[in-house]
Design an enzyme around this catalytic site. Structure first.
Site, PDB file in Angstrom:
ATOM      1  CG  HIS A  86      16.291 -22.110  71.047  1.00 53.00           C
ATOM      2  ND1 HIS A  86      16.900 -21.031  70.455  1.00 53.00           N
ATOM      3  CD2 HIS A  86      17.080 -23.173  70.793  1.00 53.00           C
ATOM      4  CE1 HIS A  86      18.019 -21.429  69.872  1.00 53.00           C
ATOM      5  NE2 HIS A  86      18.151 -22.723  70.064  1.00 53.00           N
ATOM      6  CG  ASP A 165      26.387 -19.329  72.292  1.00 50.99           C
ATOM      7  OD1 ASP A 165      26.729 -20.514  72.465  1.00 50.99           O
ATOM      8  OD2 ASP A 165      25.595 -18.985  71.400  1.00 50.99           O
ATOM      9  NE  ARG A 172      28.826 -26.497  70.720  1.00 53.66           N
ATOM     10  CZ  ARG A 172      27.519 -26.225  70.728  1.00 53.66           C
ATOM     11  NH1 ARG A 172      27.091 -24.990  70.899  1.00 53.66           N
ATOM     12  NH2 ARG A 172      26.652 -27.185  70.583  1.00 53.66           N
ATOM     13  CB  SER A 187      25.070 -23.092  73.096  1.00 52.78           C
ATOM     14  OG  SER A 187      24.743 -22.360  71.949  1.00 52.78           O
ATOM     15  CE  LYS A 191      22.500 -18.886  71.592  1.00 48.61           C
ATOM     16  NZ  LYS A 191      22.916 -19.601  70.406  1.00 48.61           N
TER      17      LYS A 191
END
Ligand code: IUR
Length: 283
Positions: A86, A165, A172, A187, A191
């Site tokens: 990520h 989220d 956000r 966040s 996930k």
């Protein structure tokens, strides 16, 4: 939910720099996910978090509540080790498009459940959607089958995965509350933990084009996320990479897909090749 709280009290408490007890955090996430706390109230709460932060135990609970807002996938049946990557987001960051097939070709399975653009940074799904006919929303079974058969999948995190989220991320994005270490860490990690990967590599971007502009902040974000992942049983590592200028030669969805394909064919700009190979090694 056993206890009931007054959201205005919670906003005031966070505004005053207090740490919320575990039950209050769980209540707030659940109430917001189910529409019992309004967007404007959560916006105020998030802005208070931007200024006041979260204590480590509060962040653990916040992340756990986000995971508990949905399902947690089990990828054990895929038959090979699973490892995901990520990125915290940059400009021209098309690394996933090259990295996922590259690492899958080495024999591990890459469940890349991706997101959309946030703030000024692009999202992998938006990039992939510039390919006519490409579909972001795969049913879980289809995703699992593809992962088992070819060892790689890039698709949207389904609606059932950390739905808290999904709502918070959108909020956000339009309330100037993206740049907060606990909010970013929870966040991303909610996930990634919910998707069921057994290992995770975090590419934490640092520089003028990243959400973290200082090395100290990037380090703290990386440590925070590695801590959350490790505590949840996901083997997690992080690398810090520079984002003072766009990665590669292109920024823009279709252009980036073309550049990724060029890179997979053996071409591609030096910086993109270098970072992709470095990440692939760790994975
Ligand atoms: N990616 C996410 O999934 N969440 C975030 O807050 C950021 C990037 I920044």
């Amino acid at each position: 939910m056993s206890a009931d709280f007054d959201v205005v009290d919670l906003i005031r408490a966070k505004r005053g720099g207090h740490s919320l007890p575990a039950e209050a955090v769980a209540w707030l996430i659940d109430a917001y996910t189910h529409g019992r706390v309004a967007d404007e109230q959560m916006s105020a709460y998030l802005m208070a978090v931007v200024w006041r932060g979260m204590s480590p135990s509060e962040l653990d609970r916040w992340t756990a509540a986000m995971i508990d807002s949905g399902e947690r996938l089990d990828l054990a049946g895929v038959g090979r080790p699973t490892v995901d990557k990520h990125s915290t987001g940059g400009v021209g960051d098309k690394v996933s498009l090259v990295l996922v097939p590259l690492v899958a070709a080495c024999g591990v399975a890459v469940p890349q459940l991706s997101g959309r653009g946030l703030g000024h940074t692009g999202g992998t799904l938006d990039k992939m959607e510039s390919i006519p006919g490409w579909r972001a929303d795969l049913p879980v079974e289809r995703m699992r089958r593809q992962l088992t058969e070819i060892g790689a999948v890039i698709c949207a995190a389904g609606a059932g995965l950390a739905p808290a989220d999904r709502k918070l991320y959108a909020l956000r994005d339009v309330t100037g509350t993206v740049e907060s270490i606990p909010l970013i860490a929870s966040s991303i990690m909610s996930k990634k933990i919910a998707e069921g990967t057994s290992a995770l590599l975090l590419d934490v971007k640092v520089g003028s084009g990243a959400f973290m502009t200082s090395l100290d902040d990037a380090r703290e974000l990386a440590r925070t996320m590695v801590g959350l992942g490790t505590a949840a049983g996901v083997r997690t590592e992080a690398v810090l990479t520079g984002m003072d200028h766009p990665l590669g030669r292109t920024a823009g969805n279709a252009l980036e897909v073309a550049e990724a394909v060029d890179t997979l064919r053996g071409g591609g700009p030096k910086d993109l090749v270098e970072i992709t190979v470095a990440l692939a090694r760790v994975m």
